[in-house]
Design a protein around this motif. Structure first.
Motif, PDB file in Angstrom:
ATOM      1  N   PRO A  39       0.797  -1.205  -0.022  1.00 32.34           N
ATOM      2  CA  PRO A  39       0.124   0.197   0.106  1.00 32.34           C
ATOM      3  C   PRO A  39       0.783   1.203  -0.101  1.00 32.34           C
ATOM      4  CG  PRO A  39      -0.548  -1.208   1.721  1.00 32.34           C
ATOM      5  CD  PRO A  39       0.588  -2.204   1.212  1.00 32.34           C
ATOM      6  N   ALA A  40       0.368   2.486  -0.876  1.00 37.96           N
ATOM      7  CA  ALA A  40       1.095   3.458  -0.671  1.00 37.96           C
ATOM      8  C   ALA A  40       0.985   4.173   0.716  1.00 37.96           C
ATOM      9  CB  ALA A  40       0.400   4.425  -1.819  1.00 37.96           C
ATOM     10  N   PRO A  41       1.711   5.215   1.029  1.00 43.37           N
ATOM     11  CA  PRO A  41       1.572   6.174   2.173  1.00 43.37           C
ATOM     12  C   PRO A  41       0.116   6.351   2.247  1.00 43.37           C
ATOM     13  CG  PRO A  41       3.543   6.583   1.109  1.00 43.37           C
ATOM     14  CD  PRO A  41       2.894   5.604   0.174  1.00 43.37           C
ATOM     15  N   LYS A  42      -0.585   6.779   3.447  1.00 40.97           N
ATOM     16  CA  LYS A  42      -1.846   7.064   3.609  1.00 40.97           C
ATOM     17  C   LYS A  42      -1.981   8.570   3.233  1.00 40.97           C
ATOM     18  CE  LYS A  42      -2.931   3.936   6.855  1.00 40.97           C
ATOM     19  NZ  LYS A  42      -3.463   2.751   6.320  1.00 40.97           N
ATOM     20  N   VAL A  43      -1.054   9.342   3.022  1.00 43.42           N
ATOM     21  CA  VAL A  43      -1.148  10.744   2.587  1.00 43.42           C
ATOM     22  C   VAL A  43      -1.352  10.731   1.287  1.00 43.42           C
ATOM     23  CG1 VAL A  43       1.403  11.022   2.052  1.00 43.42           C
ATOM     24  CG2 VAL A  43       0.047  12.993   3.002  1.00 43.42           C
ATOM     25  N   LEU A  44      -1.366   9.670   0.650  1.00 41.13           N
ATOM     26  CA  LEU A  44      -1.826   9.725  -0.969  1.00 41.13           C
ATOM     27  C   LEU A  44      -3.026   9.220  -1.001  1.00 41.13           C
ATOM     28  CD1 LEU A  44       1.639   8.249  -2.391  1.00 41.13           C
ATOM     29  CD2 LEU A  44       0.578  10.579  -2.845  1.00 41.13           C
ATOM     30  N   PRO A  45      -3.851   9.743  -2.281  1.00 43.43           N
ATOM     31  CA  PRO A  45      -5.235   8.869  -2.434  1.00 43.43           C
ATOM     32  C   PRO A  45      -5.374   7.502  -2.437  1.00 43.43           C
ATOM     33  CG  PRO A  45      -4.855  11.066  -3.743  1.00 43.43           C
ATOM     34  CD  PRO A  45      -3.705  10.801  -3.284  1.00 43.43           C
ATOM     35  N   ALA A  46      -6.341   6.847  -1.929  1.00 41.57           N
ATOM     36  CA  ALA A  46      -6.371   5.630  -2.213  1.00 41.57           C
ATOM     37  C   ALA A  46      -6.235   5.078  -3.776  1.00 41.57           C
ATOM     38  CB  ALA A  46      -7.840   4.978  -1.682  1.00 41.57           C
ATOM     39  N   GLY A  47      -5.652   3.748  -3.755  1.00 44.35           N
ATOM     40  CA  GLY A  47      -5.418   3.046  -5.173  1.00 44.35           C
ATOM     41  C   GLY A  47      -4.123   2.862  -5.704  1.00 44.35           C
ATOM     42  N   ALA A  48      -3.022   3.572  -5.040  1.00 48.20           N
ATOM     43  CA  ALA A  48      -1.808   3.558  -5.406  1.00 48.20           C
ATOM     44  C   ALA A  48      -1.048   2.444  -4.651  1.00 48.20           C
ATOM     45  CB  ALA A  48      -1.038   5.031  -5.393  1.00 48.20           C
ATOM     46  N   GLN A  49       0.020   1.939  -5.066  1.00 43.50           N
ATOM     47  CA  GLN A  49       0.928   1.102  -4.587  1.00 43.50           C
ATOM     48  C   GLN A  49       2.367   1.576  -4.502  1.00 43.50           C
ATOM     49  OE1 GLN A  49       0.324  -2.482  -7.198  1.00 43.50           O
ATOM     50  NE2 GLN A  49      -0.451  -3.548  -5.209  1.00 43.50           N
ATOM     51  N   ALA A  50       3.096   1.161  -3.254  1.00 42.09           N
ATOM     52  CA  ALA A  50       4.304   1.676  -3.329  1.00 42.09           C
ATOM     53  C   ALA A  50       5.380   0.464  -2.921  1.00 42.09           C
ATOM     54  CB  ALA A  50       4.416   2.896  -2.191  1.00 42.09           C
ATOM     55  N   ALA A  51       6.678   1.105  -3.342  1.00 46.24           N
ATOM     56  CA  ALA A  51       7.717  -0.026  -3.051  1.00 46.24           C
ATOM     57  C   ALA A  51       9.099   0.815  -2.785  1.00 46.24           C
ATOM     58  CB  ALA A  51       7.893  -0.760  -4.139  1.00 46.24           C
ATOM     59  N   VAL A  52       9.466   0.647  -1.446  1.00 48.95           N
ATOM     60  CA  VAL A  52      10.847   1.328  -1.198  1.00 48.95           C
ATOM     61  C   VAL A  52      11.826   0.404  -1.586  1.00 48.95           C
ATOM     62  CG1 VAL A  52      12.057   2.292   0.816  1.00 48.95           C
ATOM     63  CG2 VAL A  52       9.508   2.437   0.833  1.00 48.95           C
ATOM     64  N   LEU A  53      12.713   1.092  -2.381  1.00 52.82           N
ATOM     65  CA  LEU A  53      13.689   0.491  -2.940  1.00 52.82           C
ATOM     66  C   LEU A  53      15.032   0.786  -2.052  1.00 52.82           C
ATOM     67  CD1 LEU A  53      13.179   1.487  -6.677  1.00 52.82           C
ATOM     68  CD2 LEU A  53      12.376  -0.710  -5.442  1.00 52.82           C
ATOM     69  N   PHE A  54      15.259   1.873  -1.510  1.00 49.45           N
ATOM     70  CA  PHE A  54      16.437   2.277  -0.558  1.00 49.45           C
ATOM     71  C   PHE A  54      15.967   3.172   0.339  1.00 49.45           C
ATOM     72  CE2 PHE A  54      20.002   4.845   0.003  1.00 49.45           C
ATOM     73  CZ  PHE A  54      20.754   4.009   0.220  1.00 49.45           C
ATOM     74  N   GLY A  55      16.545   2.999   1.515  1.00 49.88           N
ATOM     75  CA  GLY A  55      16.317   3.891   2.659  1.00 49.88           C
ATOM     76  C   GLY A  55      15.002   3.966   3.363  1.00 49.88           C
ATOM     77  N   ASP A  56      14.680   4.886   3.889  1.00 50.83           N
ATOM     78  CA  ASP A  56      13.387   5.024   4.783  1.00 50.83           C
ATOM     79  C   ASP A  56      12.580   6.622   4.447  1.00 50.83           C
ATOM     80  OD1 ASP A  56      11.252   5.296   6.547  1.00 50.83           O
ATOM     81  OD2 ASP A  56      11.986   4.238   7.955  1.00 50.83           O
ATOM     82  N   PRO A  57      11.622   6.764   3.672  1.00 46.04           N
ATOM     83  CA  PRO A  57      11.206   7.994   3.264  1.00 46.04           C
ATOM     84  C   PRO A  57      10.407   8.690   4.604  1.00 46.04           C
ATOM     85  CG  PRO A  57       9.967   6.322   1.910  1.00 46.04           C
ATOM     86  CD  PRO A  57      10.957   5.603   2.915  1.00 46.04           C
ATOM     87  N   THR A  58      10.386   7.742   5.615  1.00 42.11           N
ATOM     88  CA  THR A  58       9.992   8.590   6.895  1.00 42.11           C
ATOM     89  C   THR A  58      11.036   9.279   7.774  1.00 42.11           C
ATOM     90  OG1 THR A  58       9.863   6.524   8.171  1.00 42.11           O
ATOM     91  CG2 THR A  58       7.743   6.989   7.023  1.00 42.11           C
TER      92      THR A  58
END
Length: 156
Positions: A39-58
């Motif tokens: 699942p994409a971060p909740k700050v984005l509209p529903a329906g997107a998917q995410a994949a962290v390739l490197f590091g930590d966006p938070t």
């Protein structure tokens, strides 16, 4: 002679510490079939998917994140607290600048396109087809919607 010895010992010590620090950083290799979508971060509209390739966006520091969005997806006008550095991996991103989502003023960015925006730059995107974007920038990553009512977290 004593100064040269002290400098040599200091240099050897410094190199040893630097080597240890570099050894602590593991290299990262990701081939397309190994991308793990969630699942994409909740700050984005529903329906997107995410994949962290490197590091930590938070967290503070460099990260690389892929975002997969379905046809018909849109992210309303927003800004980011840091630089936004994006490559279109597949599909087409319809990119617009400003605080109003005027679709007639967007530029289609096909696969292979790149854009970078300084912090606080108002922009919006929409997609007519499934599209994959790669965001490579420094965290912590976030979105501030121009219209707070557009923030999906407010409606949850």
């Amino acid at each position: 002679m004593k100064i040269a010895s002290i400098l040599a010992i200091g240099w050897i010590g410094f190199c040893g510490i630097a080597s240890f620090a570099l050894a602590e950083q593991a290299h990262t290799l990701v081939v397309p079939n190994d991308v793990k979508w969630g699942p994409a971060p909740k700050v984005l509209p529903a329906g997107a998917q995410a994949a962290v390739l490197f590091g930590d966006p938070t967290k503070k520091g460099l990260f690389a994140l892929r975002l997969k969005v379905p046809a018909g997806y849109a992210i309303p006008p927003h800004t980011h607290p840091g630089d936004e550095v994006v490559t279109v991996i597949s599909g087409t991103t319809n990119f617009g600048m400003g605080k109003t989502a005027d679709r007639s003023a967007t530029k289609p960015l096909p696969a292979g396109s790149f854009f970078a925006l300084p912090p606080g730059t108002a922009h919006f995107v929409y997609f007519n087809e499934e599209t994959v974007l790669q965001i490579t920038t420094n965290g912590p990553w976030g979105i501030k919607y121009i219209n707070p009512a557009d923030d999906p977290q407010k409606s949850q």
